[in-house]
Scaffold this active site. Structure first.
Site, PDB file in Angstrom:
ATOM      1  N   ASP A   1       0.804  -2.049  14.145  1.00 59.13           N
ATOM      2  CA  ASP A   1      -0.604  -2.158  13.771  1.00 59.13           C
ATOM      3  C   ASP A   1      -0.778  -2.423  12.277  1.00 59.13           C
ATOM      4  O   ASP A   1      -1.645  -3.201  11.874  1.00 59.13           O
ATOM      5  CB  ASP A   1      -1.344  -0.873  14.162  1.00 59.13           C
TER       6      ASP A   1
ATOM      7  N   LYS B   1      -5.484   4.439  10.765  1.00 54.62           N
ATOM      8  CA  LYS B   1      -5.877   5.652  11.485  1.00 54.62           C
ATOM      9  C   LYS B   1      -4.662   6.363  12.086  1.00 54.62           C
ATOM     10  O   LYS B   1      -4.682   7.580  12.266  1.00 54.62           O
ATOM     11  CB  LYS B   1      -6.868   5.296  12.589  1.00 54.62           C
ATOM     12  N   LYS B   2      -3.614   5.613  12.377  1.00 52.29           N
ATOM     13  CA  LYS B   2      -2.401   6.229  12.931  1.00 52.29           C
ATOM     14  C   LYS B   2      -1.544   6.919  11.864  1.00 52.29           C
ATOM     15  O   LYS B   2      -0.535   7.528  12.204  1.00 52.29           O
ATOM     16  CB  LYS B   2      -1.567   5.166  13.658  1.00 52.29           C
ATOM     17  N   LEU B   3      -1.935   6.833  10.621  1.00 50.96           N
ATOM     18  CA  LEU B   3      -1.250   7.601   9.590  1.00 50.96           C
ATOM     19  C   LEU B   3      -1.598   9.079   9.676  1.00 50.96           C
ATOM     20  O   LEU B   3      -1.105   9.893   8.897  1.00 50.96           O
ATOM     21  CB  LEU B   3      -1.609   7.061   8.199  1.00 50.96           C
TER      22      LEU B   3
END
Length: 794
Positions: free
Chosen positions: A268, A222-224
């Site tokens: 992560d 999701k942090k991409l």
């Protein structure tokens, strides 16, 4: 902890390998140990274990040491016991549920309602006893059910308290209910010798390890998101004191980009893999522990950092507690977990029969009875597969649940979108209109509720509007329509409707709101023309009254920073974007001087209300707006408009100038260079260092405010520079009074349920005693300190 086999699999491992190796070491070497394949060395299982359903079920039910699972069960139960008094809200339950008061609530299902207050305390008592039973391994299944049922009831009762880690606690509690977590270091083991130190099936570990892997890995995926990769999501964190060591070698901007965002992304994405393998696990332990310790200081997220720390040893060999506690002194052995190697067989596992001849034949333990697959073994394997499939699917189920979560459609609390989006609200305007009388008015944002999160979610906004529609008739507003106008910024984009911003007039009394003293950009999110009471809403359909995120304007963010860097210390700026056909109504406070509107994109029409004049502005054009007057900004272009307010807070600038003069006078008095006697109104400056009453005696309001701010800055500095012992003492005292209040209020509620309410005077005294706080440590004072000084401790 021993490191065995260069890269043995953390998810699976054959129980008895160590004991077999020891037996072979003692016995004459008549035959060599079979060579293990590379795959078996790395992952702990062979390719043949996956070639058929029978072998796969046997693999997941392979007998495994219960030690690591038992220690995790104990730690999880302990953390949940602490969590109940804090993040679950036992210590302030009476404030949260406000028994009998008109309160708007936000349950997952509208039919869910809280019980009367005393009964809610009983619910928490059941949850507390369940968590305690899990910790002790006492009546384990019953304890798990007690904790699980009450926990999910509280969880579903209030969506405003949802977050990813609260969801994780419920998932782990559900998993433990189905596992054999009481086989090691438990009271049940003392009561029932047949289960004491008995094997557990491998899927118990597989499920927990996979769950933690999902938490890390999906959070990394999701942090991409472009906002995170470009460093916009959590840029404010770089100013925290925890990142001061990095700022010795890097500027703040690079600390934010490389350490906060880049480091969080890499950790992560890789943590689950690094914890999996023996070779990388020590490094993973270091970085993961450092990460969670930092999070415990950066955010107010309760037990989550410590719960994640407790999950890390699950990736080690299951018998690590035996090796760990074996190093403790012998006189502690009676109260410590078992350290003797080997476990007794369990019918929950499937044992492999090793064929041989003569004395070399190894038989399946008689008590376990079997290498045959039973129904419970197959159900365990089926549950493991289906559960993991569901957990991988749910974070990407947004195409199903489209009515949630404004600009991130879907069930945010189930998606591991941890810290990906940061929102900034300027404020909210709520307008009501009586259908029968035509009366129009404004409501105080947050009326009838203690929550703020409804401003971010379409489903909660619908619930809030429905609740307001039910309560307003009590105040002679018979059939109200409810309109919301909110402005919010996501990841340093423009602040978008939802609405209002700046100095918007919030009520009929023309309440003035000052500019936000920071660079920000605001956009609307909800259509202010739609009556939310009658508006359609479904979790499975897009909301027509939810304004889209103006991602096309995201490239303006570097321009924002460039403009901010060109400003002097007294000039401030706020960016706005709006949709065609909508307008922004603002009131410029007298505190703000030299305020102007400059268009960056699109076309706007600025109406000066008092002058009854309109001015059309194109990109690059600007207009000054007078202080103490209303104006309206209409977006008249075909596409969204983008403009900015530039202003100087003259009142604040004058105040800072006076503070500078007072500080110079105070310094001259201290070093003896002040030759002129001070006038009476400045005399308190001489006693400011040692006498806290000096600010009370100050007759000049500027001097009083200066001394007050100065004293608070000293208190903040003292708190920051406190030694470790003082910090621990302050932490312990605060937690003591929090837990104390929860226990006393629970005791009062249980007494009320058992024997009825006492006289009002007695009840008042009991509650006052429970409310007693530590001397000189009121929470409200702490909040004032944070608001007064720049980057306070988070």
């Amino acid at each position: 902890m021993e490191a065995r086999d260069a890269t043995a699999g953390a998810f699976v491992r054959r129980e008895g390998d160590d004991q077999t190796a020891k037996d072979q070491h003692k016995a004459p070497k008549r035959e060599q140990t079979p060579t293990r394949s590379k795959m078996e060395q790395i992952f702990g299982f062979k390719k043949e274990d996956l070639t058929s359903w029978h072998s796969f079920v046997a693999l997941l039910n392979r007998p495994t040491d219960p030690a690591s699972l038992g220690i995790f069960r104990c730690l999880f139960g302990l953390l949940m016991v602490i969590d109940i008094t804090q993040e679950r809200g036992l210590s302030n339950l009476d404030y949260k549920y406000l028994d009998g008061a008109p309160v708007c609530r936000f349950p997952l299902f509208n039919f869910l309602q809280p019980l009367p207050l005393d009964w809610m305390y009983l619910v928490y008592v059941v949850m507390f006893l369940g968590a305690s039973g899990i910790m002790l391994g006492c009546f384990y299944r019953l304890s798990c059910l007690m904790f699980l049922s009450t926990y999910w009831y509280i969880f579903f009762l209030d969506k405003t308290a949802w977050n990813n880690h609260s969801y994780l606690y419920g998932l782990i509690g559900f998993q433990l209910t189905l596992m054999d977590g009481n086989r090691y270091w438990s009271i049940d083991g003392l009561r029932r010798p047949s289960i004491r130190n008995a094997h557990v099936p491998l899927w118990n570990y597989t499920l927990l390890r996979a769950q933690i892997f999902i938490v890390y890995f999906i959070a990394g995926v999701k942090k991409l998101d472009a906002d995170w990769v470009e460093g916009y999501s959590m840029s404010y964190l770089a100013h925290h004191w925890l990142f001061d060591p990095f700022k010795l070698i890097l500027p703040v901007e690079l600390v934010s980009l490389l350490v906060v965002h880049g480091g969080g992304l890499i950790l992560d994405l890789t943590a689950g893999y690094l914890l999996f393998f023996d070779v990388t696990r020590p490094y993973a332990f270091f970085f993961v522990s450092y990460f969670h310790c930092m999070n415990s200081q950066l955010f107010s997220i309760g037990m989550f950092p410590y719960a994640m720390l407790a999950t890390s040893p699950l990736f080690c060999y299951p018998d690590w507690p035996r090796n760990f506690f074996a190093h403790f002194p012998s006189f502690l052995r009676p109260v410590l977990p078992l350290t003797s190697p080997g476990s007794q067989p369990s019918p929950s596992c499937v044992y492999e029969e090793i064929q041989g001849s003569g004395t070399q034949q190894r038989q399946t333990p008689a008590a376990a009875k079997s290498s045959k697959l039973r129904l419970k073994h197959k159900l365990g394997a089926i549950f493991t597969v289906l559960y993991l499939m569901e957990q991988f699917f749910l974070p990407y189920s947004h195409f199903i649940t489209q009515g949630y979560n404004n600009w991130t459609n879907g069930l945010y609390g189930y998606s591991w979108d941890m810290m990906v989006h940061s929102r900034s609200h300027q404020h909210v305007k709520i307008t009501y209109k009586d259908r029968k009388t035509g009366e129009t008015g404004y409501l105080n944002p947050g009326v009838f509720t203690q929550s703020r999160r409804w401003k971010d979610h379409g489903d909660m906004l619908k619930q809030y509007a429905t609740c307001l529609h039910q309560y307003l008739p009590r105040y002679n507003i018979s059939d109200p329509e409810i309109y919301f106008d909110i402005w919010v910024s996501i990841n340093e984009r423009f602040q978008q409707r939802y609405e209002s911003f700046l100095f918007l007039a919030l009520s009929q009394n023309c309440k003035r709101v000052r500019f936000k003293s920071a660079l920000d950009a605001f956009l609307r999110i909800f259509d202010p023309r739609v009556d939310i009471v009658s508006a359609e809403w479904s979790p499975f359909k897009p909301n027509k009254w939810l304004m889209p995120l103006l991602v096309d304007l995201s490239p303006w963010r570097p321009k924002f920073q460039e403009i901010e860097g060109s400003l002097d210390n007294q000039t401030e700026i706020v960016f706005i974007a709006d949709f065609p056909g909508l307008h922004l109504e603002n009131f410029v406070s007298e505190d703000l001087g030299n305020t102007s509107i400059q268009v960056l994109q699109g076309q706007v029409n600025v109406e000066i209300v008092e002058e009854k004049k309109n001015y059309t502005l194109q990109p690059g054009e600007q207009i000054k707006v007078a202080a103490g007057a209303y104006h309206k900004v209409y977006t008249v272009s075909e596409g969204p408009s983008c403009y900015m307010y530039v202003y100087v807070n003259t009142t604040e600038a004058a105040l800072q100038k006076n503070f500078t003069k007072l500080y110079e006078i105070q310094e001259r008095v201290r070093n003896g260079t002040e030759t002129e006697p001070l006038p009476p109104e400045l005399q308190p400056l001489m006693a400011a260092d040692d006498d806290e009453s000096s600010e009370v005696n100050a007759t000049d309001p500027i001097v009083r405010l200066f001394l007050k701010r100065q004293r608070r800055m000293k208190e903040v500095k003292k708190r920051r520079e406190a030694g470790m012992l003082e910090r621990l003492q302050r932490f312990a005292v605060k937690k003591y009074y929090t837990i104390r209040r929860g226990i006393l209020m629970t005791a009062i509620a249980m007494r009320n349920l058992a024997v009825g309410l006492p006289p009002l005077e007695q009840l008042t005294r009991e509650v006052a005693y429970a409310n007693m706080k530590e001397p000189q440590a009121e929470a409200s004072q702490d909040e004032r300190l944070k608001d007064e000084v720049g980057h306070a401790e988070l």
